[in-house]
Design an enzyme around this catalytic site. Structure first.
Site, PDB file in Angstrom:
ATOM      1  N   ARG A 146     -13.351  -4.741  -6.447  1.00 18.79           N
ATOM      2  CA  ARG A 146     -13.061  -5.496  -5.324  1.00 18.79           C
ATOM      3  C   ARG A 146     -13.585  -5.920  -4.143  1.00 18.79           C
ATOM      4  O   ARG A 146     -14.862  -4.967  -4.660  1.00 18.79           O
ATOM      5  CB  ARG A 146     -11.684  -4.220  -4.754  1.00 18.79           C
ATOM      6  N   TYR A 148     -10.604   1.747  11.014  1.00 21.34           N
ATOM      7  CA  TYR A 148     -12.515   1.768   9.728  1.00 21.34           C
ATOM      8  C   TYR A 148     -12.578   0.624   9.121  1.00 21.34           C
ATOM      9  O   TYR A 148     -13.712   1.420   8.006  1.00 21.34           O
ATOM     10  CB  TYR A 148     -12.360   3.172   9.002  1.00 21.34           C
ATOM     11  N   LYS A 149     -11.748  -0.307   8.876  1.00 19.07           N
ATOM     12  CA  LYS A 149     -12.386  -1.157   7.840  1.00 19.07           C
ATOM     13  C   LYS A 149     -13.376  -2.422   8.945  1.00 19.07           C
ATOM     14  O   LYS A 149     -13.940  -2.372   9.019  1.00 19.07           O
ATOM     15  CB  LYS A 149     -11.265  -1.635   7.351  1.00 19.07           C
ATOM     16  N   PHE A 183       0.580  -1.227  -0.136  1.00 19.97           N
ATOM     17  CA  PHE A 183       0.115  -0.304   0.056  1.00 19.97           C
ATOM     18  C   PHE A 183       0.583   0.745  -0.117  1.00 19.97           C
ATOM     19  O   PHE A 183       1.692   1.393   1.213  1.00 19.97           O
ATOM     20  CB  PHE A 183      -1.555   0.048   1.493  1.00 19.97           C
ATOM     21  N   ASP A 186       1.471  -4.734   8.842  1.00 21.89           N
ATOM     22  CA  ASP A 186       0.199  -3.996   8.601  1.00 21.89           C
ATOM     23  C   ASP A 186      -1.262  -4.681   8.423  1.00 21.89           C
ATOM     24  O   ASP A 186      -0.938  -5.629   7.693  1.00 21.89           O
ATOM     25  CB  ASP A 186       0.287  -3.158   7.137  1.00 21.89           C
TER      26      ASP A 186
HETATM   27  C1  LIG Z   1      -2.429  -1.976   3.756  1.00 19.23           C
HETATM   28  C2  LIG Z   1      -2.983   0.186   4.025  1.00 19.23           C
HETATM   29  N1  LIG Z   1      -1.587   0.672   5.329  1.00 19.23           N
HETATM   30  C3  LIG Z   1      -2.419   1.252   5.306  1.00 19.23           C
HETATM   31  C4  LIG Z   1      -3.515   2.118   4.819  1.00 19.23           C
HETATM   32  C5  LIG Z   1      -3.749   3.415   5.254  1.00 19.23           C
HETATM   33  O1  LIG Z   1      -4.460   3.979   6.817  1.00 19.23           O
HETATM   34  P1  LIG Z   1      -4.248   5.075   7.566  1.00 19.23           P
HETATM   35  O2  LIG Z   1      -5.101   6.078   6.462  1.00 19.23           O
HETATM   36  O3  LIG Z   1      -5.314   5.111   8.755  1.00 19.23           O
HETATM   37  O4  LIG Z   1      -3.192   5.648   7.490  1.00 19.23           O
HETATM   38  C6  LIG Z   1      -4.780   1.818   4.449  1.00 19.23           C
HETATM   39  C7  LIG Z   1      -5.854   2.604   4.096  1.00 19.23           C
HETATM   40  O5  LIG Z   1      -6.486   1.760   3.083  1.00 19.23           O
HETATM   41  C8  LIG Z   1      -3.862   0.053   3.947  1.00 19.23           C
HETATM   42  O6  LIG Z   1      -4.485  -0.597   2.371  1.00 19.23           O
END
Ligand SMILES: Cc1ncc(COP(=O)(O)O)c(C=O)c1O
Length: 416
Positions: free
Chosen positions: A375, A226-227, A129, A201
């Site tokens: 997705r 939030y997911k 990501f 992560d």
């Molecule tokens: C794998 C991954 N890491 C980090 C994040 C971003 O997280 P944040 O917006 O809380 O920093 C996301 C957001 O979708 C994600 O999918």
């Protein structure tokens, strides 16, 4: 399996009762809980009470009387129970990105002090990501080129690359696009043997797959609120620091809430003795309250059952999609075997963006990821087997009628 079979399966589903914990709009099939979890039914009343009673009436006394001050630890403890960690190893705080920074910078500070210049690589998957890569890139600049990112292209390559030159490995357990799932225990063992650690992560795995942080030897992890944890838009994230690192892990952002006694107002920074040393500033109480409602949707839920239902829902979706793949040129971008993926499936299609917009217009909500991926997330707490049947039936109609060609579906919004 016919639609009637799906309905029958929903009746015998041991997790069917959990759907009642959520507020979901009618005529909507929500397949995007991997991006923003559905709203817990309890959330509006809790938020109203926190705002009107605790803030409006009790005012500043609420830091003590309603335990606002310990929300990061209390909610962190509930997340820890879900992820196989001890309650003082996880705090709910900040965003995933900020927590990545804190854990990466803290670990690298220790590597730098250990005077082993050969340990210079931050190992990372090229397709990780973007925020993970951006944070790592920014940190290499702060350490004035002491560390360098080394990209790997596949999980197989990763195994061969973890060695005495590795300063740290950054891995997203479930890939945000393909859904590919890493073997946490095996990779942690590999890292440990090489004298390093993995910063996990868990954005797409916490609440989606069973996780055993302690038992699988994890030392550092972050994840999203939030997911799958259903904490609400922009909910605070979480950070995990294994107990064995508590005494020696630097607080890379030395905010006052990371202090052992924030309200002693000492002139010198003295970090908390546990994962609270990863806190920073004042917790966002309203957001924390919503996050707690989200985490509470897992009360009494067996994560093994979640995994079984997630695999069954995805297997069904895969099966229903097979004729569409052949007829309309969708291609599966996720691993086929359910043990190799998390709880979402991605399909590539040249008109992926427009097709997803047409689906959303018909009440089937998934999302689109560049360059061409549709997705679909399967959240076992509220997705039904009949939803899977209906979603694919609607997609079939859209493909047959070419409804996605309408201009309204071909205009890009800011958030895809
Ligand atoms: C794998 C991954 N890491 C980090 C994040 C971003 O997280 P944040 O917006 O809380 O920093 C996301 C957001 O979708 C994600 O999918």
């Amino acid at each position: 399996m016919s639609r009637a079979d799906c309905l029958a399966r929903d009746v015998t589903d041991p997790l069917a009762h959990a759907r009642d914990r959520f507020s979901l709009p009618n005529n909507t099939i929500y397949l995007d809980g991997n991006s923003l979890g559905a709203m817990p039914k309890a959330a509006p009343a809790v938020l109203q009470a926190v705002a009107a009673q605790q803030w409006g009436n009790d005012l500043i006394r609420s830091w003590n009387t309603h335990n606002w001050v310990s929300m990061p630890q209390r909610i962190g403890g509930k997340i820890a129970a879900l992820l196989g960690a001890q309650s003082n190893e996880i705090v709910a705080t900040d965003s995933t990105s900020v927590n990545l920074f804190k854990l990466l910078a803290g670990w690298l500070q220790n590597v730098q002090m250990s005077d082993d210049p050969a340990r210079c690589f931050i190992l990372c998957e090229r397709g990780n990501f973007p925020t993970d890569v951006y944070i790592a890139d920014g940190i290499t600049k702060l350490f004035t080129d002491r560390f360098e990112i080394k990209f790997v292209d596949s999980a197989a390559q990763l195994d061969a690359q973890i060695d005495a030159t590795t300063a740290i490995v950054m891995l997203t357990q479930v890939d945000y696009r393909s859904g590919q799932l890493h073997n946490m225990a095996a990779l942690n063992a590999k890292a440990q043997a090489a004298g390093t650690v993995i910063l996990w992560d868990l954005a797409h795995s916490a609440g989606a797959v069973p996780i055993h942080l302690n038992a699988d030897g994890a030392k550092l992890a972050v994840g999203c609120g939030y997911k799958y944890l259903n904490g609400g838009p922009g909910a605070p994230a979480f950070a995990y620091l294994a107990q064995e690192l508590h005494g020696q892990f630097p607080s890379a952002i030395q905010g006052w809430f990371a202090h052992a006694k924030p309200f002693a107002f000492h002139g010198q920074f003295n970090p908390a003795s546990d994962a609270a040393r990863l806190l920073c500033g004042t917790p966002p109480v309203l957001s924390m309250a919503a996050l707690e409602c989200g985490v509470d949707t897992f009360a009494g839920i067996d994560m093994q059952q979640v995994r079984e239902k997630s695999s069954a829902l995805s297997a069904l979706f895969l099966q229903y999609m097979e004729p569409l793949c052949a007829q309309y040129q969708f291609s599966l971008f996720s691993p086929h075997a359910s043990e190799l993926r998390g709880s979402h499936l991605s399909y590539a299609h040249v008109h992926g963006y427009a097709i997803m917009q047409a689906l959303i217009a018909q009440g089937v909500i998934g999302d689109f990821r560049e360059p061409n991926l549709l997705r679909f997330g399967f959240t076992p707490l509220y997705t039904r087997f009949a939803d899977v049947w209906d979603a694919v039936a609607i997609l079939k109609e859209i493909m047959a009628s070419r409804a996605y060609e309408a201009s309204e579906f071909n205009q890009r919004a800011v958030v895809p």
